[in-house]
Design a protein around this motif. Structure first.
Motif, PDB file in Angstrom:
ATOM      1  N   TYR A  79       0.817  -1.215   0.000  1.00  0.00           N
ATOM      2  CA  TYR A  79       0.000   0.000   0.000  1.00  0.00           C
ATOM      3  C   TYR A  79       0.850   1.265   0.000  1.00  0.00           C
ATOM      4  N   GLY A  80       2.055   1.166  -0.519  1.00  0.00           N
ATOM      5  CA  GLY A  80       2.910   2.336  -0.600  1.00  0.00           C
ATOM      6  C   GLY A  80       3.278   2.921   0.745  1.00  0.00           C
ATOM      7  N   ASN A  81       3.040   2.160   1.837  1.00  0.00           N
ATOM      8  CA  ASN A  81       3.216   2.720   3.173  1.00  0.00           C
ATOM      9  C   ASN A  81       3.875   1.808   4.196  1.00  0.00           C
ATOM     10  N   HIS A  82       3.598   0.508   4.116  1.00  0.00           N
ATOM     11  CA  HIS A  82       3.917  -0.352   5.255  1.00  0.00           C
ATOM     12  C   HIS A  82       4.774  -1.547   4.881  1.00  0.00           C
ATOM     13  N   TYR A  83       5.643  -1.923   5.822  1.00  0.00           N
ATOM     14  CA  TYR A  83       6.381  -3.170   5.694  1.00  0.00           C
ATOM     15  C   TYR A  83       5.705  -4.228   6.552  1.00  0.00           C
ATOM     16  N   CYS A  84       5.822  -5.495   6.111  1.00  0.00           N
ATOM     17  CA  CYS A  84       5.299  -6.602   6.900  1.00  0.00           C
ATOM     18  C   CYS A  84       6.344  -7.705   6.944  1.00  0.00           C
ATOM     19  N   ARG A 114       9.066   5.657  20.084  1.00  0.00           N
ATOM     20  CA  ARG A 114       9.778   6.649  19.292  1.00  0.00           C
ATOM     21  C   ARG A 114       9.704   6.284  17.810  1.00  0.00           C
ATOM     22  N   ALA A 115       9.937   5.005  17.515  1.00  0.00           N
ATOM     23  CA  ALA A 115       9.903   4.562  16.117  1.00  0.00           C
ATOM     24  C   ALA A 115       8.509   4.741  15.519  1.00  0.00           C
ATOM     25  N   ARG A 116       7.484   4.636  16.345  1.00  0.00           N
ATOM     26  CA  ARG A 116       6.107   4.762  15.877  1.00  0.00           C
ATOM     27  C   ARG A 116       5.630   6.212  15.905  1.00  0.00           C
ATOM     28  N   ASP A 119       3.273   9.440  21.420  1.00  0.00           N
ATOM     29  CA  ASP A 119       3.464  10.073  22.716  1.00  0.00           C
ATOM     30  C   ASP A 119       2.497   9.418  23.691  1.00  0.00           C
ATOM     31  N   PHE A 120       3.013   8.818  24.754  1.00  0.00           N
ATOM     32  CA  PHE A 120       2.110   8.126  25.672  1.00  0.00           C
ATOM     33  C   PHE A 120       1.279   9.078  26.508  1.00  0.00           C
ATOM     34  N   GLN A 121      -0.023   8.907  26.454  1.00  0.00           N
ATOM     35  CA  GLN A 121      -0.929   9.645  27.330  1.00  0.00           C
ATOM     36  C   GLN A 121      -1.616   8.656  28.257  1.00  0.00           C
ATOM     37  N   LYS A 122      -2.094   7.565  27.691  1.00  0.00           N
ATOM     38  CA  LYS A 122      -2.788   6.555  28.481  1.00  0.00           C
ATOM     39  C   LYS A 122      -2.238   5.165  28.178  1.00  0.00           C
ATOM     40  N   PRO A 123      -2.383   4.245  29.141  1.00  0.00           N
ATOM     41  CA  PRO A 123      -1.849   2.893  28.986  1.00  0.00           C
ATOM     42  C   PRO A 123      -2.368   2.176  27.744  1.00  0.00           C
ATOM     43  N   SER A 124      -3.577   2.513  27.317  1.00  0.00           N
ATOM     44  CA  SER A 124      -4.147   1.826  26.155  1.00  0.00           C
ATOM     45  C   SER A 124      -3.386   2.156  24.877  1.00  0.00           C
ATOM     46  N   ASP A 125      -2.586   3.242  24.927  1.00  0.00           N
ATOM     47  CA  ASP A 125      -1.764   3.580  23.763  1.00  0.00           C
ATOM     48  C   ASP A 125      -0.736   2.489  23.459  1.00  0.00           C
ATOM     49  N   LEU A 126      -0.463   1.649  24.438  1.00  0.00           N
ATOM     50  CA  LEU A 126       0.485   0.554  24.260  1.00  0.00           C
ATOM     51  C   LEU A 126       0.066  -0.335  23.098  1.00  0.00           C
ATOM     52  N   ARG A 127      -1.216  -0.468  22.904  1.00  0.00           N
ATOM     53  CA  ARG A 127      -1.746  -1.305  21.821  1.00  0.00           C
ATOM     54  C   ARG A 127      -1.348  -0.765  20.448  1.00  0.00           C
ATOM     55  N   LEU A 128      -1.169   0.548  20.363  1.00  0.00           N
ATOM     56  CA  LEU A 128      -0.853   1.152  19.071  1.00  0.00           C
ATOM     57  C   LEU A 128       0.566   0.828  18.611  1.00  0.00           C
ATOM     58  N   LEU A 129       1.386   0.323  19.518  1.00  0.00           N
ATOM     59  CA  LEU A 129       2.778   0.067  19.167  1.00  0.00           C
ATOM     60  C   LEU A 129       2.931  -1.094  18.196  1.00  0.00           C
ATOM     61  N   THR A 130       2.348  -2.240  18.541  1.00  0.00           N
ATOM     62  CA  THR A 130       2.660  -3.478  17.807  1.00  0.00           C
ATOM     63  C   THR A 130       1.435  -4.313  17.485  1.00  0.00           C
ATOM     64  N   ALA A 139       7.484  -0.397  14.609  1.00  0.00           N
ATOM     65  CA  ALA A 139       8.010  -0.331  15.974  1.00  0.00           C
ATOM     66  C   ALA A 139       9.408  -0.945  16.063  1.00  0.00           C
ATOM     67  N   PHE A 140       9.645  -2.000  15.258  1.00  0.00           N
ATOM     68  CA  PHE A 140      10.937  -2.686  15.279  1.00  0.00           C
ATOM     69  C   PHE A 140      11.866  -2.192  14.169  1.00  0.00           C
ATOM     70  N   SER A 141      11.461  -1.113  13.488  1.00  0.00           N
ATOM     71  CA  SER A 141      12.264  -0.537  12.391  1.00  0.00           C
ATOM     72  C   SER A 141      12.625  -1.581  11.340  1.00  0.00           C
ATOM     73  N   ILE A 142      11.650  -2.409  10.990  1.00  0.00           N
ATOM     74  CA  ILE A 142      11.876  -3.459   9.995  1.00  0.00           C
ATOM     75  C   ILE A 142      11.590  -2.905   8.604  1.00  0.00           C
ATOM     76  N   THR A 143      12.560  -3.029   7.692  1.00  0.00           N
ATOM     77  CA  THR A 143      12.361  -2.628   6.300  1.00  0.00           C
ATOM     78  C   THR A 143      12.865  -3.747   5.399  1.00  0.00           C
ATOM     79  N   ARG A 144      12.436  -3.708   4.173  1.00  0.00           N
ATOM     80  CA  ARG A 144      12.878  -4.732   3.228  1.00  0.00           C
ATOM     81  C   ARG A 144      14.386  -4.619   2.985  1.00  0.00           C
ATOM     82  N   GLY A 145      14.838  -3.387   2.787  1.00  0.00           N
ATOM     83  CA  GLY A 145      16.249  -3.202   2.505  1.00  0.00           C
ATOM     84  C   GLY A 145      17.140  -3.689   3.633  1.00  0.00           C
ATOM     85  N   ARG A 146      16.696  -3.488   4.848  1.00  0.00           N
ATOM     86  CA  ARG A 146      17.528  -3.852   5.988  1.00  0.00           C
ATOM     87  C   ARG A 146      17.403  -5.318   6.378  1.00  0.00           C
TER      88      ARG A 146
END
Length: 210
Positions: A79-84, A114-116, A119-130, A139-146
């Motif tokens: 999608y021109g945006n994301h690595y998997c 930081r990679a994502r 900014d943490f405001q509430k604990p539920s933001d943890l879900r947005l990481l991974t 979050a893990f700075s995974i790219t195809r090139g690397r």
DNA sequence: ATATCGATTATCT
DNA sequence: GATAATCGATATG
């Protein structure tokens, strides 16, 4: 204590690998930083017999890792945006891979945030990481090139998969998410009740056979 | 809480 | 030239 998983683990039926990857740990070593996350959701993609798999139409430059030996990282851009991230399964010459869909963050949470760009405001933001394949890759700075082609069975790699003794409980099997072909097959594996599993609520129930 | 939509580019037909 | 194993924002009940 965490130790790498053997190549033999991945040299098996893709579904079996997917099921047994639940509870294992994805590790990123990047200089001083050590990021780890528990694998709580994956999907199996079955090589040339699976219309939803990138390998369905045969070997190409992009999917070559999936046809190679087991235990290596297959990273694709979408999608021109994301690595998997996937790990190759089955013996050398046969295609098969497991997509990492969600992790439970264990260590290195500051770095993940930081990679994502979060900014943490509430604990539920943890879900947005991974919670989601694109999110965990970012979050893990995974790219195809690397990372494409990286050996995930060696702790000398910057990216690898480890076992810390955790035993998976409550494994569930459901339809895969976000695909248009072969969407009726139950090839998504998750830890039932784990809050870091991705997708809408209700997607943790197996698709009913017609 | 669920639905819809736009972003943006590598890859394959 | 069309497509895609996604995400985040916005709209609507």
């Amino acid at each position: 204590m965490i130790r790498p998983i053997s190549r033999a683990f991945f040299n098996r039926d893709t579904r079996r690998v997917a099921r047994e990857l639940l509870g294992k740990v994805l590790v990123r070593r990047d200089g001083d930083a050590m990021l780890t996350g528990r694998i709580v959701e994956v999907e199996a993609y079955l090589g040339e017999n699976d219309a939803a798999a990138h390998t369905f139409a045969g070997r190409t430059l992009r999917n070559a890792v999936l046809f190679g030996p087991p235990g290596y990282a297959y990273v694709y851009f979408i999608y021109g945006n994301h690595y998997c991230l996937n790990v190759s399964c089955e013996p050398d010459g046969r295609a098969g891979g497991v997509l990492f869909r969600a992790l439970e963050p264990l260590t290195g949470i500051e770095e993940m945030a930081r990679a994502r760009g979060i900014d943490f405001q509430k604990p539920s933001d943890l879900r947005l990481l991974t919670s989601g394949p694109g999110r965990l890759a970012e979050a893990f700075s995974i790219t195809r090139g690397r990372d494409n082609g990286c050996d995930l069975t060696s702790s000398k790699s910057s990216l690898w998969i480890g076992d810390d003794g955790f035993r998976a409980r409550g494994v569930r099997l459901t339809a895969r998410i976000g695909i248009t072909k072969a969407s009726d097959r139950n090839l998504r594996y998750l830890l039932g009740g784990n809050p870091f599993v991705s997708g809408p609520k209700g997607s943790t129930v197996p698709r009913r056979k017609k």
